[in-house]
Enzyme design. Structure first.
Site, short mmCIF file in Angstrom:
data_model
loop_
_atom_site.label_atom_id
_atom_site.label_comp_id
_atom_site.label_asym_id
_atom_site.label_seq_id
_atom_site.Cartn_x
_atom_site.Cartn_y
_atom_site.Cartn_z
CG HIS A 255 39.14 42.16 50.17
ND1 HIS A 255 39.04 40.80 50.00
CD2 HIS A 255 38.39 42.71 49.19
CE1 HIS A 255 38.26 40.54 48.97
NE2 HIS A 255 37.84 41.69 48.46
CG ASP B 203 39.94 37.91 51.29
OD1 ASP B 203 40.51 39.02 51.16
OD2 ASP B 203 38.80 37.68 50.86
CB SER C 178 35.17 40.71 47.09
OG SER C 178 36.25 40.50 46.24
#
Length: 853
Positions: free
Chosen positions: A267, A190, A631
Site C-alpha cells: 500500500h 503509510d 487511498s
C-alpha cells in the site's frame, strides 16, 4: 483536574485480539493489573510549535535542519517567541524526553510501565503502556492536560497524469516533468516503501538533472537487516518506522510486518509512487506491457514514516509519533491514506490526537492531505473531519480495460481481467465447476467446490479444451480463495480459459482488473452473472431418468482485456468514496464545514508494488499493481500540492488548499456535470449529479491550481477561534493545545465563519450574513461576481464587481435568506470571473432551512 477519556475507536475484533495479547505481555510487566493498555498523555506545557507565531515557524523550520535529529529541545532558536496570555515563554529543559521520563518515575514510583514515545514537536506528551489505575494516577497530576486511550486506524499511474492534463499543462508551467516537484519533500504515513523499486531510484534515466537533498530537510534513514545501508538515496531521503504501540500489545508479527521502513504490504509503495514516482518507468505485469508510469510530482523527494502494517493496521500513538517526526524533519507535504475505524467520541470529531497533531503541523507550514475513507455512499460517512486537513474523495478516470464474453446466443457481457482472448472467432463449450466434479467429490463434502480452488475435485476429461466456469464469492474478497489458484486449477485441468461469475451476495466491493496468464474474465455484475447462468442452464443436457448432466451446449468466446479504452465518461464519484455532510460529533450533528474538499482519480490506479507484498495474491511478485480507493486519490492531490508549493514557496497550507479548491473542475470530459454513483449494487445504473457533499469543490485541476488568481487565507488563530466556539469545548481545547478559550482575546467563530473557499451552513435561521476575503496573487484584475442560490434560499453577494491589485485583498459579503422550511440539503455556487481569465468557484451548501416570518 485532567480527565481520563477512554476512547475506543477500534473494531470489536481488533480490540479482542489486542487485549488477548495484552494479558500475556502484562504478566511480564505488571504484577497486579490485567487491564493495561496504551494511553496518549498530553501535558499542559506547550510543545515546540506553539511557542511561535506562524510566520516565525517558517524561519525556524529552515534553520532546524542543523538541529540534532529527534531532540528539538537542543535547537535554540534566536527568534523572539510570542507571549501567551501575559506570560513569557516557559524555560525549556535540556531534553523533553528526559522530562517525560522524570515525570513518569515520580508519578508511578516503583511501578512497572513502558513508555513508547515522547512527543515534543507538535504535541508535548508521550504514549505509555500502563494499567487503568496508573492512568488514573497520571490524570490527576496538575501537569497533565489530557489522557486518551489509544485507538486503531486503517488504510483507507501510468495514465492519470495525462487525464489530469499535466503533460500539456502543469508540467509545462513547472518547466517540464524533469523538474516538476523539484526541491519539495512529500512525507507519507503509510505501510512503508520498497526502496529497490525503479520508481524511487535517484538514477533517473529520463532526466539529465541530478537530485540534490533539500537544505530544509533533516530526516534520516533507519538501517535494519531488511532496510540496509544504501536503501535511501537522493530521491528517497528519509525512512523510519513506528510500531511501539503494536509491539507493546503483543500483536506485531516481525516476519510479516517488518520492523523497519520496508513495505511488506504494498500500500505505501503504491501511494508514494502515485504522488512522486519517477517519470517513464515501464509498467509490466504478468509479462504484459501497460505503458510507462509517472508520479504527479515526479521530481519531488520522498520521506517515509511507516506506521501501518499488513496484519493489524495501525494505532494512533504510532501515527502521532510519525506525524511529530515528519514535522521535525521538515517535510513540505504530508500524505495520509488512513482513517480512524470509528468516529471520535466527545465534544466534536475534531478533538482527537491525530487531528490535533495535524493542526500543529499545519501551523508549522505543512500541507496535510488525507483520504476521505472508503465508507460511502451513505451521507455522513466521512472519515476525515477537520477544516485544517485537506480531504480527498475518489473518482474514476476515462481509461478502462475492457474485457467481454460473447455467448452463443449473441449476447455480449462486459467484465474485467487482464487476459488474452480465446482464439479469434472460435467459440468454446462452457462447463460449470459444479458439473465437472469427479466421483469422489460432492457439494455436500465441499460447499466451495464452485470456486475452483482444488484441481483434485474435478474430472479433467470434462474440463479439458473447454471454458471452466467458477463462482466468485465473498471468499475471494477475504482472500480465502484466489483468482491465481483458480487459474492454476484450470491449467492443470487443461481448460482453454476461465469465466468467473459473481455470487449475488458480493455487493459493495470494487473488483479491479486482475492479471491472468490465460484467457479469462470476471463478470462483476450480479445481474449479468444471472444472464450467463440462465443461458448456460438452458443449454445443458440431462438424463431423462437420473437428471444428471450428460452434455454441455453453452458456448462462448472471451474477447480479452489487455487493451485500454479511453472513451469513458469521467470523472465520476465512486460509490465507495465517503460522503458529507461532515459529522461534527458522534450524534451525527452536522458541522458547518465542507467535506470532502475535492475528488481525484482513485479508481483502477496503476502504482508501484512491493516485491515482498502478499496482500494481493494476483499481483504477488509484480512490480506494479492496480488498486482502487480514496487511498489512491489522496496522493494525487499531494503531488499537485507539491507542484503548487514549488511555484509559490511562501504559500501557507490554507493558500494551497484554496488554490486546489477554487480551480476545481465541475464538468466531466463530455461537458456535462460530474456524476456520482449512489448504490453498491449496479453503481453505474444509479448515477445522479454530484453535489458538494459528494465531490467537495469538484475534480482536481492541476494546471489551473498553479494560477488561481485569488486565494482564501485561514490562520492557526482562526482555527483556534473556531474550536473555542464549539459548545462545551473550552476544557478540551485547553487539554490539547494549552490555549485558554476564556482568556483568548479573539472572539469565537462558527465553522461557516472560517475564511474557507466554501460556505456550508448546517442550519440557516432566517437571514444570515457571511464574510469571505480573498487575496490577489496575480496581476491587476477586475472580477465580476455571479451566483446561483441553493433551493429554498435567496442569495445576494456584494460587491458584484471589484478591481484588485497584486497583494491586495477584497471582502465579500454573502447574504443567505431561508425562503422555504426544509431539512433537505440544497446547493448553490458563487463564481468570481476575472477579465484576464481567472475563475474562482465557491460552493454553497445549506442543509436545514428555517423561515422567520
Amino acid at each position: 483536574m485532567a480527565r481520563v477519556i477512554l476512547v475506543n475507536f477500534g473494531f470489536l475484533l481488533l480490540v479482542m485480539i489486542s487485549f488477548g495479547f495484552l494479558s500475556n505481555t502484562l504478566g511480564q510487566q505488571q504484577d497486579d493489573d490485567d487491564d493495561a493498555a496504551v494511553y496518549i498523555v498530553t501535558l499542559k506545557q506547550p510543545p515546540f510549535v506553539h511557542l511561535f507565531e506562524e510566520e516565525e515557524l517558517t524561519q525556524v523550520r529552515h534553520r532546524h535542519q542543523r538541529a540534532k535529529h529527534g531532540h528539538t529541545s537542543k535547537f535554540k532558536p534566536k527568534l523572539q517567541p510570542r507571549k501567551r496570555h501575559g506570560r513569557g515563554r516557559p524555560k525549556r529543559p535540556p531534553s523533553i524526553a528526559q522530562t517525560h521520563d522524570s515525570f513518569l518515575r515520580k508519578t508511578l514510583k516503583g511501578e512497572k510501565y513502558i513508555k513508547l514515545y515522547s512527543f515534543n514537536y507538535l504535541i508535548n506528551g508521550f504514549a505509555v503502556f500502563v494499567s487503568s489505575q496508573q492512568a488514573e494516577k497520571l490524570s490527576v497530576r496538575k501537569e497533565v492536560a489530557n489522557i486518551v486511550l489509544d485507538f486503531s486506524v486503517r488504510t483507507a499511474t501510468t495514465y492519470t497524469p495525462q487525464f489530469m492534463g499535466l503533460p500539456e499543462g502543469a508540467w509545462v508551467k513547472e518547466g517540464g516533468y524533469e523538474i516538476a516537484g523539484e526541491g519539495m519533500v512529500i512525507g507519507f504515513i503509510d505501510t512503508g516503501i520498497d526502496p529497490n523499486h525503479p520508481s524511487f531510484s535517484d538514477k533517473d534515466i529520463n532526466s539529465q538533472h541530478s537530485y540534490s537533498t533539500p537544505k530544509h530537510f533533516s530526516g534520516v534513514c533507519e538501517i535494519t537487516p531488511d532496510f540496509p545501508s544504501g536503501s535511501c538515496n537522493k530521491k528517497l531521503i528519509g525512512a523510519r518506522h513506528f510500531a511501539q504501540s503494536a509491539i507493546t500489545r503483543g500483536i506485531f508479527n516481525s516476519s510479516e510486518d517488518y520492523a523497519s521502513p520496508f513495505d511488506g504490504d504494498g500500500h505505501g509503495t503504491h501511494t508514494a509512487s502515485i504522488a512522486a514516482g519517477n517519470h517513464g518507468v515501464p509498467v509490466i505485469v504478468s509479462n504484459h506491457s501497460f505503458g510507462n508510469a509517472s508520479g504527479i510530482a515526479p521530481r519531488a523527494h520522498i520521506s517515509v514514516y511507516k506506521a501501518l502494517y499488513k496484519s493489524f493496521g495501525g494505532f494512533a500513538a504510532d501515527i502521532v509519533a510519525a506525524i511529530d517526526q515528519a514535522a521535525q524533519d521538515g517535510v513540505d507535504i504530508l500524505s495520509l491514506s488512513i482513517t480512524p475505524n470509528r468516529k471520535p467520541p466527545g465534544v466534536a470529531t475534531f478533538f482527537n490526537p491525530i487531528d490535533m497533531a495535524i493542526l500543529s503541523a499545519v501551523k508549522a507550514g505543512i500541507f496535510v492531505v488525507q483520504a476521505a475513507g472508503n465508507t460511502g455512499p451513505s451521507p455522513k460517512s466521512m472519515s476525515s473531519f477537520s477544516p485544517w486537513i485537506f480531504t480527498v474523495g475518489a473518482s474514476s478516470h476515462d481509461r478502462v480495460y475492457s474485457n467481454s464474453i460473447t455467448l452463443g446466443n449473441n449476447v455480449t457481457i462486459q467484465g474485467v481481467g487482464f487476459a488474452s482472448p480465446t482464439d479469434d472467432g472460435k467459440m468454446y463449450k462452457m462447463v460449470s465447476a459444479f458439473h465437472a466434479l469427479n466421483n469422489s467429490t460432492s457439494v455436500d463434502k465441499d460447499m466451495y467446490v464452485g470456486e475452483c480452488q482444488d484441481y483434485e475435485n474435478y474430472d479433467q476429461e470434462l474440463v479439458s479444451g473447454n471454458l471452466l466456469m467458477c463462482s466468485y464469492s465473498v471468499r475471494f474478497v477475504l482472500g480465502l480463495s484466489t483468482i491465481k489458484q483458480a487459474l492454476d486449477v484450470a491449467k492443470n485441468l487443461s481448460a482453454v480459459g476461465v469465466v468467473f461469475y459473481m455470487d449475488p451476495y458480493v455487493l459493495g466491493f470494487q473488483i479491479n482488473p486482475t492479471p491472468m496468464d490465460m484467457p479469462g474474465i470476471i463478470i462483476p455484475s450480479a445481474e449479468d452473472s444471472k444472464s450467463l447462468l440462465k443461458y448456460y442452464n438452458s443449454s445443458i443436457e440431462r438424463d431423462a431418468t437420473t437428471n444428471d448432466v450428460v452434455g454441455f451446449g453453452a458456448v462462448a468466446a472471451i474477447e480479452g482485456g489487455l487493451n485500454a479504452n479511453f472513451s469513458n465518461k469521467a470523472p465520476m464519484v465512486m460509490y465507495y468514496s465517503a460522503r458529507g455532510p461532515d459529522p461534527e460529533d458522534n450524534s451525527f450533528n452536522d458541522a458547518d464545514i465542507l467535506k470532502p474538499n475535492l475528488v481525484a482519480p482513485g479508481n483502477s490506479i496503476w502504482g508501484a508494488w512491493s516485491s515482498a507484498s502478499i496482500d494481493s495474491t494476483e499481483f504477488e511478485g509484480e512490480k506494479f499493481a492496480m488498486m482502487s480507493g480514496t487511498s489512491m486519490a489522496a496522493p494525487h492531490v499531494a503531488g499537485v500540492a507539491a507542484l503548487i508549493k514549488q511555484t509559490y514557496p511562501n504559500f501557507s497550507p490554507s493558500a494551497i488548499a484554496s488554490a486546489l479548491s477554487t480551480t476545481a473542475l465541475l464538468n466531466d470530459n463530455r461537458g456535462g456535470p460530474i456524476m456520482a454513483q449512489r448504490t453498491f449494487a449496479n453503481p453505474d445504473q444509479s448515477l445522479i449529479n454530484a453535489t458538494p457533499f459528494d465531490m467537495g469543490s469538484g475534480f482536481v485541476n492541476a494546471t489551473a491550481a498553479l494560477d488561481p488568481g485569488l486565494v482564501f487565507d485561514t490562520s492557526f488563530e482562526d482555527y483556534m477561534s473556531f474550536l473555542c466556539g464549539i459548545n462545551g469545548s473550552d476544557s478540551v481545547v485547553f487539554n490539547y493545545t494549552g490555549v485558554d478559550c476564556s482568556a483568548n482575546n479573539s472572539s469565537t467563530i462558527s465553522g461557516f465563519d472560517l475564511n474557507l473557499p466554501s460556505i456550508t451552513v448546517s442550519t440557516l435561521y432566517g437571514t444570515q450574513v457571511f464574510k469571505r476575503w480573498v487575496r490577489n496573487i496575480a496581476g491587476n484584475e477586475t472580477y465580476n461576481v455571479g451566483w446561483s442560490p441553493p433551493y429554498g434560499v435567496s442569495m445576494k453577494v456584494t460587491p458584484t464587481q471589484f478591481s484588485i491589485g497584486l497583494g491586495e485583498t477584497q471582502v465579500l459579503s454573502i447574504t443567505l435568506n431561508a425562503t422555504k422550511n426544509s431539512s433537505s440539503s440544497s446547493f448553490g455556487r458563487i463564481g468570481l470571473f476575472g477579465k484576464t481569465g481567472h475563475v474562482v468557484n465557491i460552493p454553497v451548501s445549506v442543509i436545514a432551512k428555517i423561515v422567520f416570518s
